[in-house]
Design a protein around this motif. Structure first.
Motif, PDB file in Angstrom:
ATOM      1  N   LEU A 258       0.837  -1.206   0.000  1.00  0.00           N
ATOM      2  CA  LEU A 258       0.000   0.000   0.000  1.00  0.00           C
ATOM      3  C   LEU A 258       0.870   1.253   0.000  1.00  0.00           C
ATOM      4  O   LEU A 258       0.556   2.246  -0.654  1.00  0.00           O
ATOM      5  CB  LEU A 258      -0.937   0.007   1.213  1.00  0.00           C
ATOM      6  CG  LEU A 258      -2.008  -1.104   1.229  1.00  0.00           C
ATOM      7  CD1 LEU A 258      -2.753  -1.096   2.563  1.00  0.00           C
ATOM      8  CD2 LEU A 258      -2.992  -0.955   0.082  1.00  0.00           C
ATOM      9  N   PRO A 263      -3.486   0.973  -3.074  1.00  0.00           N
ATOM     10  CA  PRO A 263      -4.533  -0.047  -3.164  1.00  0.00           C
ATOM     11  C   PRO A 263      -5.089  -0.252  -4.575  1.00  0.00           C
ATOM     12  O   PRO A 263      -5.427  -1.375  -4.945  1.00  0.00           O
ATOM     13  CB  PRO A 263      -5.628   0.466  -2.226  1.00  0.00           C
ATOM     14  CG  PRO A 263      -5.351   1.927  -2.045  1.00  0.00           C
ATOM     15  CD  PRO A 263      -3.883   2.110  -2.219  1.00  0.00           C
ATOM     16  N   CYS A 291      -9.093   1.262  -0.995  1.00  0.00           N
ATOM     17  CA  CYS A 291      -8.857   0.295   0.095  1.00  0.00           C
ATOM     18  C   CYS A 291     -10.178  -0.326   0.528  1.00  0.00           C
ATOM     19  O   CYS A 291     -10.249  -1.537   0.774  1.00  0.00           O
ATOM     20  CB  CYS A 291      -8.216   0.981   1.302  1.00  0.00           C
ATOM     21  SG  CYS A 291      -6.435   0.824   1.359  1.00  0.00           S
TER      22      CYS A 291
HETATM   23  S1  SF4 Z   1      -7.335   3.310   4.130  1.00  0.00           S
HETATM   24 FE1  SF4 Z   1      -6.469   5.162   3.212  1.00  0.00          FE
HETATM   25  S2  SF4 Z   1      -4.843   5.799   4.599  1.00  0.00           S
HETATM   26 FE2  SF4 Z   1      -5.308   3.649   5.044  1.00  0.00          FE
HETATM   27  S3  SF4 Z   1      -3.882   2.450   3.804  1.00  0.00           S
HETATM   28 FE3  SF4 Z   1      -5.759   2.678   2.641  1.00  0.00          FE
HETATM   29  S4  SF4 Z   1      -5.358   4.468   1.364  1.00  0.00           S
HETATM   30 FE4  SF4 Z   1      -3.879   4.529   3.026  1.00  0.00          FE
END
Ligand code: SF4
Ligand code: SF4
Length: 350
Positions: A258, A263, A291
């Motif tokens: 990541l 993602p 994500c």
């Molecule tokens: S949820 Fe957002 S901040 Fe967390 S790893 Fe995924 S992209 Fe990054």
């Protein structure tokens, strides 16, 4: 190696506001919060040689004001930079802003990050932002304003500069972020379109900025999505173990991916390898929304398979970038980030 240099602590998910884009679904009736003991013990356990900044956020951290003062004082005495993230709802006059911010400054507050946009405007006036921002600057607290936007947003950096009546310039830290349909936004704002331009790519927050959320979970990033399982470092943090828990998380291949590629790149790998359709990038608001899609049951099993195949490649890439002093978002985003441009922007209806 990708390592943590800052930590966020979500003191509480209670908030006097109930913004329609809130990723933590905060509001006046939400009761989830950390105890004062956990907050202070966690700040006490931070190693200042490794963690250079701690951000106190929520929900609304000013609701736990006396705990906030103590936490800021402990961190500041350790030499760790302190930041508070707030809607500035309390700054209803210059005096009210000064009363709280002066005390916080005396206890060691270095930075304030004020959240402001069309969604906050439904609950508070811009006056509170102006009061908090100008008073902070006059006290020597570094101040930033963060603006979340969709395609039809009326607030942007230039309007904030204008409304500050010459007391703020575009050189001040004013940030615009595209709306991600996560948290409450998924339900309340699903009809909104994304801004014209946004970035999909490496996530600079994962691993480098772990978070203790208000439920007591230690996460690898700010954890703004509901499906947080793959981001969990520790389910019930024992404060004295925070640094060892964080260090143990550095070997997590998903988190490394990541950080290095982001993602959406993993979704693209899934499409290529398993011939599984994935949402079009034009339909995704940003990395956190990617994500959220990736961690859903439909895709995550495939992601695990890909990470197994690519384990050595990920480790090699991290090593190579590290040896070239390029293990930083400014390089990884240049290497792997992509600008998403909407072909058609809806006409703004006023
Ligand atoms: S949820 Fe957002 S901040 Fe967390 S790893 Fe995924 S992209 Fe990054
Ligand atoms: S976005 Fe911020 S101010 Fe709005 S409800 Fe959530 S925590 Fe409160």
């Amino acid at each position: 190696m990708i390592t943590a240099n800052n930590i966020a602590i979500h003191l509480t998910y209670t908030c006097p506001l109930e913004c329609s884009h809130c990723c933590f679904q905060s509001g006046p009736k939400v009761k989830t919060r950390l105890s004062e003991e956990i907050i202070l013990d966690t700040v006490n356990a931070i190693d200042p040689e490794k963690i250079k900044m701690v951000a106190f956020t929520g929900g609304e951290p000013f609701l736990l004001y006396s705990t906030l003062l103590k936490a800021v004082e402990i961190a500041s005495k350790k030499g760790v930079t302190t930041r508070v993230v707030t809607s500035a709802y309390f700054a209803t006059s210059e005096n009210n802003a000064r009363k709280k911010l002066k005390e916080l400054k005396d206890f060691g507050l270095d930075e304030i990050s004020i959240s402001w946009d069309d969604y906050h405007e439904e609950y508070v006036d811009f006056d509170v932002v102006r009061n908090a921002f100008l008073v902070s600057k006059s006290l020597g607290i570094r101040a930033a304003i963060n603006i979340v936007q969709d395609a039809n947003s009326k607030w942007d950096v230039s309007r904030v500069v204008l409304e500050m009546n010459g007391h703020c310039t575009e050189e001040d830290v004013l940030c615009e972020t595209n709306l991600n349909l996560t948290g409450r936004a998924k339900e309340k704002l699903s009809e909104r379109n994304s801004r014209n331009n946004r970035l999909l790519g490496p996530c600079p927050y994962v691993l480098s900025g772990p978070t203790l959320n208000a439920k007591g979970n230690l996460l690898a990033c700010c954890g703004v999505i509901e499906e947080q399982g793959p981001l969990v470092i520790s389910n019930e943090l024992i404060p004295s173990e925070i640094m060892s828990d964080i260090e143990n998380s550095y070997s997590n291949l998903l988190h490394k991916w990541l950080y290095l590629r982001g993602p959406f790149a993993l979704l693209e790998e899934i499409r290529k390898k398993f011939d599984v359709p994935i949402p079009l990038e034009e339909h995704i608001g940003g990395n956190c929304e990617s994500c959220q899609i990736l961690f859903g049951s439909e895709y995550f099993g495939y992601a695990v398979e890909i990470l197994k195949d690519k384990a050595q490649e990920i480790v090699n890439e991290e090593f190579l970038l590290s040896s070239m002093n390029m293990l930083d978002a400014k390089y990884t985003i240049d290497l792997w980030g992509k600008n998403v441009v909407n072909e058609k922007i809806p006409i703004i209806q006023l």
